[in-house]
Structure formats: structure tokens, C-alpha cells
Design a protein around this motif. Structure first.
Motif, PDB file in Angstrom:
ATOM      1  N   SER A  80       0.831  -1.215   0.000  1.00  0.00           N
ATOM      2  CA  SER A  80       0.000   0.000   0.000  1.00  0.00           C
ATOM      3  C   SER A  80       0.859   1.256   0.000  1.00  0.00           C
ATOM      4  CB  SER A  80      -0.942   0.014   1.199  1.00  0.00           C
ATOM      5  OG  SER A  80      -1.888  -1.018   1.080  1.00  0.00           O
ATOM      6  N   ASN A  81       1.982   1.214   0.687  1.00  0.00           N
ATOM      7  CA  ASN A  81       2.898   2.360   0.677  1.00  0.00           C
ATOM      8  C   ASN A  81       3.445   2.605  -0.724  1.00  0.00           C
ATOM      9  OD1 ASN A  81       2.583   2.862   3.424  1.00  0.00           O
ATOM     10  ND2 ASN A  81       4.295   1.560   3.987  1.00  0.00           N
ATOM     11  N   TYR A  82       3.816   1.537  -1.430  1.00  0.00           N
ATOM     12  CA  TYR A  82       4.264   1.679  -2.815  1.00  0.00           C
ATOM     13  C   TYR A  82       3.137   2.218  -3.695  1.00  0.00           C
ATOM     14  CZ  TYR A  82       8.866  -0.605  -2.532  1.00  0.00           C
ATOM     15  OH  TYR A  82      10.178  -0.905  -2.277  1.00  0.00           O
ATOM     16  N   CYS A  83       1.921   1.723  -3.492  1.00  0.00           N
ATOM     17  CA  CYS A  83       0.779   2.214  -4.270  1.00  0.00           C
ATOM     18  C   CYS A  83       0.571   3.704  -4.055  1.00  0.00           C
ATOM     19  CB  CYS A  83      -0.501   1.463  -3.883  1.00  0.00           C
ATOM     20  SG  CYS A  83      -0.690  -0.131  -4.666  1.00  0.00           S
ATOM     21  N   GLN A  84       0.677   4.141  -2.819  1.00  0.00           N
ATOM     22  CA  GLN A  84       0.494   5.554  -2.528  1.00  0.00           C
ATOM     23  C   GLN A  84       1.566   6.408  -3.206  1.00  0.00           C
ATOM     24  OE1 GLN A  84      -2.248   6.916  -0.890  1.00  0.00           O
ATOM     25  NE2 GLN A  84      -1.365   8.684  -1.916  1.00  0.00           N
ATOM     26  N   THR A  85       2.799   5.921  -3.214  1.00  0.00           N
ATOM     27  CA  THR A  85       3.877   6.630  -3.908  1.00  0.00           C
ATOM     28  C   THR A  85       3.558   6.764  -5.387  1.00  0.00           C
ATOM     29  OG1 THR A  85       5.524   5.853  -2.317  1.00  0.00           O
ATOM     30  CG2 THR A  85       6.353   6.600  -4.457  1.00  0.00           C
ATOM     31  N   ALA A  86       3.090   5.680  -5.997  1.00  0.00           N
ATOM     32  CA  ALA A  86       2.721   5.724  -7.415  1.00  0.00           C
ATOM     33  C   ALA A  86       1.581   6.712  -7.646  1.00  0.00           C
ATOM     34  CB  ALA A  86       2.339   4.330  -7.903  1.00  0.00           C
ATOM     35  N   LEU A  87       0.559   6.651  -6.807  1.00  0.00           N
ATOM     36  CA  LEU A  87      -0.570   7.569  -6.937  1.00  0.00           C
ATOM     37  C   LEU A  87      -0.126   9.021  -6.787  1.00  0.00           C
ATOM     38  CD1 LEU A  87      -3.262   5.557  -4.933  1.00  0.00           C
ATOM     39  CD2 LEU A  87      -3.199   5.930  -7.417  1.00  0.00           C
ATOM     40  N   ASP A  88       0.795   9.265  -5.865  1.00  0.00           N
ATOM     41  CA  ASP A  88       1.326  10.617  -5.677  1.00  0.00           C
ATOM     42  C   ASP A  88       2.066  11.112  -6.919  1.00  0.00           C
ATOM     43  OD1 ASP A  88       0.291  10.584  -3.114  1.00  0.00           O
ATOM     44  OD2 ASP A  88       2.226  10.222  -2.128  1.00  0.00           O
ATOM     45  N   CYS A  89       2.560  10.175  -7.726  1.00  0.00           N
ATOM     46  CA  CYS A  89       3.259  10.518  -8.978  1.00  0.00           C
ATOM     47  C   CYS A  89       2.307  10.536 -10.173  1.00  0.00           C
ATOM     48  CB  CYS A  89       4.386   9.523  -9.236  1.00  0.00           C
ATOM     49  SG  CYS A  89       5.734   9.639  -8.061  1.00  0.00           S
ATOM     50  N   GLY A  90       1.024  10.364  -9.914  1.00  0.00           N
ATOM     51  CA  GLY A  90       0.033  10.417 -10.984  1.00  0.00           C
ATOM     52  C   GLY A  90      -0.184   9.120 -11.732  1.00  0.00           C
ATOM     53  N   VAL A  91       0.254   8.014 -11.157  1.00  0.00           N
ATOM     54  CA  VAL A  91       0.101   6.709 -11.808  1.00  0.00           C
ATOM     55  C   VAL A  91      -0.976   5.905 -11.077  1.00  0.00           C
ATOM     56  CG1 VAL A  91       1.253   4.508 -12.300  1.00  0.00           C
ATOM     57  CG2 VAL A  91       2.492   6.663 -12.616  1.00  0.00           C
ATOM     58  N   THR A  92      -1.926   5.400 -11.836  1.00  0.00           N
ATOM     59  CA  THR A  92      -2.950   4.526 -11.275  1.00  0.00           C
ATOM     60  C   THR A  92      -2.289   3.221 -10.852  1.00  0.00           C
ATOM     61  OG1 THR A  92      -4.626   5.476 -12.725  1.00  0.00           O
ATOM     62  CG2 THR A  92      -5.120   3.325 -11.732  1.00  0.00           C
ATOM     63  N   ALA A  93      -2.459   2.859  -9.595  1.00  0.00           N
ATOM     64  CA  ALA A  93      -1.781   1.670  -9.075  1.00  0.00           C
ATOM     65  C   ALA A  93      -2.710   0.871  -8.177  1.00  0.00           C
ATOM     66  CB  ALA A  93      -0.530   2.078  -8.296  1.00  0.00           C
ATOM     67  N   GLU A  94      -2.480  -0.425  -8.200  1.00  0.00           N
ATOM     68  CA  GLU A  94      -3.171  -1.333  -7.289  1.00  0.00           C
ATOM     69  C   GLU A  94      -2.171  -2.386  -6.852  1.00  0.00           C
ATOM     70  OE1 GLU A  94      -5.831  -4.350  -9.472  1.00  0.00           O
ATOM     71  OE2 GLU A  94      -5.753  -2.625 -10.846  1.00  0.00           O
ATOM     72  N   SER A  95      -2.551  -3.139  -5.851  1.00  0.00           N
ATOM     73  CA  SER A  95      -1.632  -4.155  -5.358  1.00  0.00           C
ATOM     74  C   SER A  95      -2.260  -5.532  -5.458  1.00  0.00           C
ATOM     75  CB  SER A  95      -1.213  -3.862  -3.913  1.00  0.00           C
ATOM     76  OG  SER A  95      -2.326  -3.933  -3.056  1.00  0.00           O
ATOM     77  N   GLY A  96      -1.396  -6.522  -5.514  1.00  0.00           N
ATOM     78  CA  GLY A  96      -1.811  -7.916  -5.523  1.00  0.00           C
ATOM     79  C   GLY A  96      -0.900  -8.695  -4.605  1.00  0.00           C
ATOM     80  N   LEU A  97      -1.471  -9.633  -3.886  1.00  0.00           N
ATOM     81  CA  LEU A  97      -0.724 -10.421  -2.911  1.00  0.00           C
ATOM     82  C   LEU A  97      -1.232 -11.852  -2.971  1.00  0.00           C
ATOM     83  CD1 LEU A  97       1.315 -10.266  -0.503  1.00  0.00           C
ATOM     84  CD2 LEU A  97      -0.647  -9.805   0.949  1.00  0.00           C
ATOM     85  N   LYS A  98      -0.312 -12.795  -3.102  1.00  0.00           N
ATOM     86  CA  LYS A  98      -0.680 -14.208  -3.153  1.00  0.00           C
ATOM     87  C   LYS A  98       0.200 -15.001  -2.215  1.00  0.00           C
ATOM     88  CE  LYS A  98      -3.423 -14.105  -6.869  1.00  0.00           C
ATOM     89  NZ  LYS A  98      -4.781 -13.850  -6.712  1.00  0.00           N
ATOM     90  N   LEU A  99      -0.306 -16.135  -1.783  1.00  0.00           N
ATOM     91  CA  LEU A  99       0.471 -17.125  -1.045  1.00  0.00           C
ATOM     92  C   LEU A  99       0.834 -18.224  -2.028  1.00  0.00           C
ATOM     93  CD1 LEU A  99      -1.746 -17.588   2.141  1.00  0.00           C
ATOM     94  CD2 LEU A  99       0.340 -16.243   1.952  1.00  0.00           C
ATOM     95  N   GLY A 100       2.093 -18.627  -2.043  1.00  0.00           N
ATOM     96  CA  GLY A 100       2.483 -19.723  -2.913  1.00  0.00           C
ATOM     97  C   GLY A 100       3.837 -19.528  -3.542  1.00  0.00           C
ATOM     98  N   ASP A 101       4.072 -20.237  -4.610  1.00  0.00           N
ATOM     99  CA  ASP A 101       5.322 -20.181  -5.345  1.00  0.00           C
ATOM    100  C   ASP A 101       5.399 -18.864  -6.114  1.00  0.00           C
ATOM    101  OD1 ASP A 101       7.730 -21.376  -6.716  1.00  0.00           O
ATOM    102  OD2 ASP A 101       6.385 -21.102  -8.445  1.00  0.00           O
ATOM    103  N   ALA A 102       6.466 -18.100  -5.894  1.00  0.00           N
ATOM    104  CA  ALA A 102       6.589 -16.779  -6.501  1.00  0.00           C
ATOM    105  C   ALA A 102       6.606 -16.839  -8.023  1.00  0.00           C
ATOM    106  CB  ALA A 102       7.843 -16.075  -5.986  1.00  0.00           C
ATOM    107  N   ALA A 103       7.385 -17.722  -8.589  1.00  0.00           N
ATOM    108  CA  ALA A 103       7.555 -17.754 -10.040  1.00  0.00           C
ATOM    109  C   ALA A 103       6.228 -17.993 -10.762  1.00  0.00           C
ATOM    110  CB  ALA A 103       8.576 -18.824 -10.415  1.00  0.00           C
ATOM    111  N   SER A 104       5.538 -19.055 -10.407  1.00  0.00           N
ATOM    112  CA  SER A 104       4.273 -19.345 -11.089  1.00  0.00           C
ATOM    113  C   SER A 104       3.197 -18.324 -10.715  1.00  0.00           C
ATOM    114  CB  SER A 104       3.807 -20.764 -10.783  1.00  0.00           C
ATOM    115  OG  SER A 104       3.598 -20.944  -9.401  1.00  0.00           O
ATOM    116  N   SER A 105       3.227 -17.806  -9.492  1.00  0.00           N
ATOM    117  CA  SER A 105       2.240 -16.803  -9.077  1.00  0.00           C
ATOM    118  C   SER A 105       2.384 -15.511  -9.874  1.00  0.00           C
ATOM    119  CB  SER A 105       2.368 -16.501  -7.583  1.00  0.00           C
ATOM    120  OG  SER A 105       2.008 -17.630  -6.823  1.00  0.00           O
ATOM    121  N   ILE A 106       3.620 -15.110 -10.162  1.00  0.00           N
ATOM    122  CA  ILE A 106       3.838 -13.909 -10.964  1.00  0.00           C
ATOM    123  C   ILE A 106       3.242 -14.095 -12.355  1.00  0.00           C
ATOM    124  CG2 ILE A 106       5.605 -12.503 -12.123  1.00  0.00           C
ATOM    125  CD1 ILE A 106       7.368 -13.036  -9.570  1.00  0.00           C
ATOM    126  N   CYS A 107       3.530 -15.230 -12.982  1.00  0.00           N
ATOM    127  CA  CYS A 107       2.987 -15.497 -14.317  1.00  0.00           C
ATOM    128  C   CYS A 107       1.460 -15.577 -14.295  1.00  0.00           C
ATOM    129  CB  CYS A 107       3.581 -16.782 -14.885  1.00  0.00           C
ATOM    130  SG  CYS A 107       5.333 -16.651 -15.294  1.00  0.00           S
TER     131      CYS A 107
END
Length: 159
Positions: A80-107
Motif C-alpha cells: 500500500s505504501n508503494y501504491c500511494q507513492t505511485a498515486l502521488d506521482c500520478g500513476v494509477t496503481a493497485e496491489s496484488g498479494l498471493k500465497l504460494g510459489d513466486a515464479a508461477s504466481s507472478i505469471c
């Protein structure tokens, strides 16, 4: 080529800031939406349960669930802190969070969100260390259905 949806895969490593900065720069440049994504790795504890009775398994399961929930809340606040930084720079941002294997979760997240670019870091592991620890960036490069930008990190010894 322009980008419309950029997924930045962030972890708690020393070069996450560089990954975020690169993704933010590109999002500003192209007027793209930004997804800040983090994966909490869940270890396979199955072998530890073999010799436990059902009451002990229930207790361990509750404790594990509580720890994961606490970590999820902490990681969501961090994102959320990163999202707020992006929003402060005028970029629409959202976050995603998953439990599991990073590599396959990213894809999987990039596919589900319809990302056209994934930005992620690389620790710089090679040879035996890469074989033993695995390589998230290598997996993503070979399995992603969109473009991938690797932000080269430096190998940092972790205690």
C-alpha cells in the motif's frame, strides 16, 4: 510499443526499490496502470505432520494460519505504501498479494490481470547457487505470456 498494464513483482530484497522505480518510470512514460505484486512463499510442511496426532496437527495448523495472516497484513501495508507513492506521482496503481510459489504466481497474476509487461529483479545468482535456490526471473522469462523486463540486482549475502 507502448504498455498499458505493467506488473511489478516486488520482494523484500535490497533491489525491490530499483524494480519499483523502473516500473513507475515506465508507467509514467506510457500512461500505464501499475500492479504492485508480492508473493508470500509457503513452505511445504507436510512431512512434519506425519508423526503428529490430530490435536497437535490442529494446533500447528492454527499457528501457521495466524503467522501467515499476520505476514499478509504486514505485506499488504508494505504494498500500500508503494501504491500511494505511485498515486502521488500520478500513476494509477493497485496491489496484488498471493500465497504460494513466486515464479508461477507472478505469471498467473500477469495473465489474470492482462499485463503486457512484467518488471522484476534478479539477484545475480549463477551456477550451483541458482540451481539450489531456483530462479524466479528465469522461470518468468520462460513462462510469461507478455514481455518481461529484468532489473539486474547485485548479489547480497543474507544471514
Amino acid at each position: 510499443m507502448g504498455y498499458q498494464r505493467i506488473l511489478a513483482a516486488l520482494d523484500r530484497s535490497s533491489h525491490s526499490e530499483a524494480v519499483f522505480d523502473q516500473a513507475l518510470t515506465l508507467a509514467k512514460q506510457y500512461g500505464a496502470k501499475l500492479m504492485l505484486f508480492h508473493c508470500i512463499a509457503v513452505e511445504n510442511y507436510g512431512s512434519y505432520f506425519v508423526e503428529l496426532d490430530s490435536e497437535a496437527m490442529m494446533k500447528i495448523t492454527r499457528e501457521l494460519h495466524e503467522r501467515l495472516e499476520q505476514q499478509r497484513r504486514m505485506e499488504q501495508k508494505w504494498l500500500s505504501n508503494y501504491c500511494q507513492t505511485a498515486l502521488d506521482c500520478g500513476v494509477t496503481a493497485e496491489s496484488g498479494l498471493k500465497l504460494g510459489d513466486a515464479a508461477s504466481s507472478i505469471c498467473n497474476q500477469a495473465n489474470a490481470w492482462d499485463a503486457d509487461l512484467i518488471v522484476l529483479g534478479r539477484r545475480g545468482l549463477t551456477g550451483m547457487m541458482e540451481m539450489l535456490m531456483g530462479s524466479v526471473s528465469n522461470y518468468v522469462v520462460h513462462h510469461a505470456t507478455c514481455e518481461v523486463l529484468i532489473v539486474q540486482g547485485t548479489q547480497v549475502e543474507e544471514n
